[in-house]
Design an enzyme around this catalytic site. Structure first.
Site, PDB file in Angstrom:
ATOM      1  N   TYR A   9     -14.870  33.587  -4.396  1.00  0.00           N
ATOM      2  CA  TYR A   9     -13.593  32.985  -3.995  1.00  0.00           C
ATOM      3  C   TYR A   9     -13.722  31.493  -3.699  1.00  0.00           C
ATOM      4  CZ  TYR A   9     -12.006  37.841  -3.429  1.00  0.00           C
ATOM      5  OH  TYR A   9     -11.693  39.155  -3.623  1.00  0.00           O
TER       6      TYR A   9
ATOM      7  N   LYS B  98     -24.524  44.472  -6.110  1.00  0.00           N
ATOM      8  CA  LYS B  98     -24.514  44.935  -7.505  1.00  0.00           C
ATOM      9  C   LYS B  98     -25.795  44.382  -8.128  1.00  0.00           C
ATOM     10  CE  LYS B  98     -22.389  46.882 -11.033  1.00  0.00           C
ATOM     11  NZ  LYS B  98     -22.243  48.347 -11.147  1.00  0.00           N
TER      12      LYS B  98
ATOM     13  N   ASP C 145     -20.222  50.052  -6.628  1.00  0.00           N
ATOM     14  CA  ASP C 145     -19.410  51.109  -7.253  1.00  0.00           C
ATOM     15  C   ASP C 145     -19.660  52.450  -6.569  1.00  0.00           C
ATOM     16  OD1 ASP C 145     -21.922  50.622  -8.300  1.00  0.00           O
ATOM     17  OD2 ASP C 145     -21.408  51.094 -10.364  1.00  0.00           O
TER      18      ASP C 145
ATOM     19  N   ASP D  49     -13.790  42.284   0.486  1.00  0.00           N
ATOM     20  CA  ASP D  49     -12.330  42.231   0.419  1.00  0.00           C
ATOM     21  C   ASP D  49     -11.797  43.596  -0.036  1.00  0.00           C
ATOM     22  OD1 ASP D  49      -9.732  41.395   0.208  1.00  0.00           O
ATOM     23  OD2 ASP D  49     -10.038  40.099  -1.537  1.00  0.00           O
TER      24      ASP D  49
ATOM     25  N   ASP E 159     -10.311  46.984   2.475  1.00  0.00           N
ATOM     26  CA  ASP E 159      -8.973  47.562   2.281  1.00  0.00           C
ATOM     27  C   ASP E 159      -9.060  49.060   1.998  1.00  0.00           C
ATOM     28  OD1 ASP E 159      -7.617  45.306   2.815  1.00  0.00           O
ATOM     29  OD2 ASP E 159      -6.659  45.103   0.857  1.00  0.00           O
TER      30      ASP E 159
END
Ligand code: NAD
Length: 361
Positions: A146, A195, A227, A251, A255
């Site tokens: 980001y 990852k 994942d 992020d 959520d």
């Protein structure tokens, strides 16, 4: 202890829920012998109305001079409010981005736990919800994808976009240290999510986390691919204590973790810098649809204040007392409109604050 706070009530339900959190803090002060000294500053739409900008430099200076910031929420109805006719750098949310940057808040903490009494709101299968869960998602907030350079250009007639994912070892180390410190205050387990089978940034993440882990022999830690973590959160959320991860993974996973609790009005959050300083706020927004009606659920903000007691002031006993009072109120059957169900008693925002304050011991 003398605790100095900057208070940003903000917009919408912000003033209502922050008032209840201050009520609970004052009760903690009374019972445990602390003083909470509040200085209110403006941010968001109310600051635009009063000063023309969403956050003044003077307000930032006040925040910096305190031990912590207690924030409600900012913003209005994004379709109808005149604040959203302004250029992006003058809209309410620009205040939030500015204060996070000015205060160097790089670690975001979002607890996700399931209260026995609210299990009905959990969208997971009953046998999974029955096991309960209580985790802390720790997300790196100021680096990664980001914040890397980005661009969109036409290359040989084809529109091509790129975003850079950059982390240096210092950025990883400081969030890893926070993650292990927080695990020491909890069940002493860290799941570091990356990852690493694909990304270099994740391989560096893993290496630095392993180095930091050596300084915390009491904490068990594991690595998990992002994942797999997304799947495990719905399959077996009880396995997690602290989930430590980079910005974009955090992020998304935070959520997902919020969603499985089923109730936005219950979700606290904190953002910390390298010192004990933090900004504490509910995870939800300003809820313009119910603002000014004394209907909002103040529990997320009250639990954010409990996080402040624990992480900024190291007042663990006092934080436990607030969390226990929240549990007791739910056990006694009181609910605000967002979590009310058959057989429970509907109360207003201020009544909920009173009921929790009464139960502090
Ligand atoms: P929202 O979280 O404000 O509301 C979503 C839904 O959840 C609404 O139905 C609302 O009534 C309900 N809700 C939220 N908090 C509640 C509470 N404490 N008690 C009871 N019900 C609650 O999200 P939104 O509608 O997408 O955004 C509204 C405004 O809030 C926007 O301007 C947005 O930019 C802003 N926002 C601010 C923050 C922040 O201050 N950190 C975070 C998210 C959104």
């Amino acid at each position: 202890m003398d605790c100095k706070l900057a208070v940003i009530k903000g917009d919408g339900i912000g003033p209502e829920v922050v008032t209840e959190a201050m009520k609970v803090l004052d009760k903690i002060g009374e019972i445990f012998g602390h003083t909470f000294d509040y200085e209110q500053i403006l941010m968001g739409g109310c600051s635009i109305d009063a000063t023309g900008v969403p956050l003044t430099d003077e307000a930032v200076a006040v925040a910096k001079s305190k031990d912590a910031v207690l924030l409600g929420s900012i913003g209005g109805n994004t379709s109808t409010s005149p604040w959203y006719q302004l250029p992006p750098n003058l809209r309410p949310e620009a205040g939030l981005l500015k204060i996070r940057k000015e205060l160097g808040l790089f670690a975001n903490l979002r607890p996700a736990n399931l209260y026995e009494e609210l299990k009905g709101a959990c969208p997971l299968k009953e046998e999974i919800a029955d096991r309960g869960f209580d985790m802390m998602i720790m997300r790196e907030l100021t680096g990664g994808l980001y914040f890397g350079e980005r661009s969109t250009e036409e290359i040989n007639g084809v529109l091509t976009a790129h975003d850079n994912l950059i982390y240096n070892e210092n950025e990883i180390r400081r969030i890893a240290i926070k993650g292990f410190d927080i695990a020491m205050k909890r069940r002493k387990k860290v799941t570091s999510v990356d990852k690493a089978n694909v990304l270099d940034s994740s391989r560096l993440w893993r290496k630095v986390v392993e180095e930091v882990a050596k300084d915390y022999p009491e904490v068990t830690y594991e690595h998990m691919l992002v994942d797999n973590c997304a799947m495990q959160l719905v399959k077996d959320p009880a396995q997690f204590d602290v989930v430590l991860t980079e910005n974009m993974f955090g992020d998304i996973l935070s959520d997902e973790a919020s969603m499985i609790t089923g109730s936005i009005g219950m979700l606290a959050s904190a953002s910390l810098n390298e010192t004990k300083f933090g900004m504490y706020e509910p995870s939800g927004g300003s809820a313009p649809d119910i603002a000014g009606q004394n209907k909002a659920n103040p529990i997320a903000t009250i639990l954010s204040a409990a996080m402040m007691l624990r992480y900024t002031f190291d007042l663990d006993k006092e934080a436990d007392a607030v969390e226990a009072a929240v549990k007791q109120v739910l056990k006694d059957g009181y609910r605000t409109c967002d979590i009310v169900s058959e057989g429970t008693t509907l109360v207003s925002c201020s009544e909920m604050g009173d009921l929790i304050a009464e139960r502090i011991q």
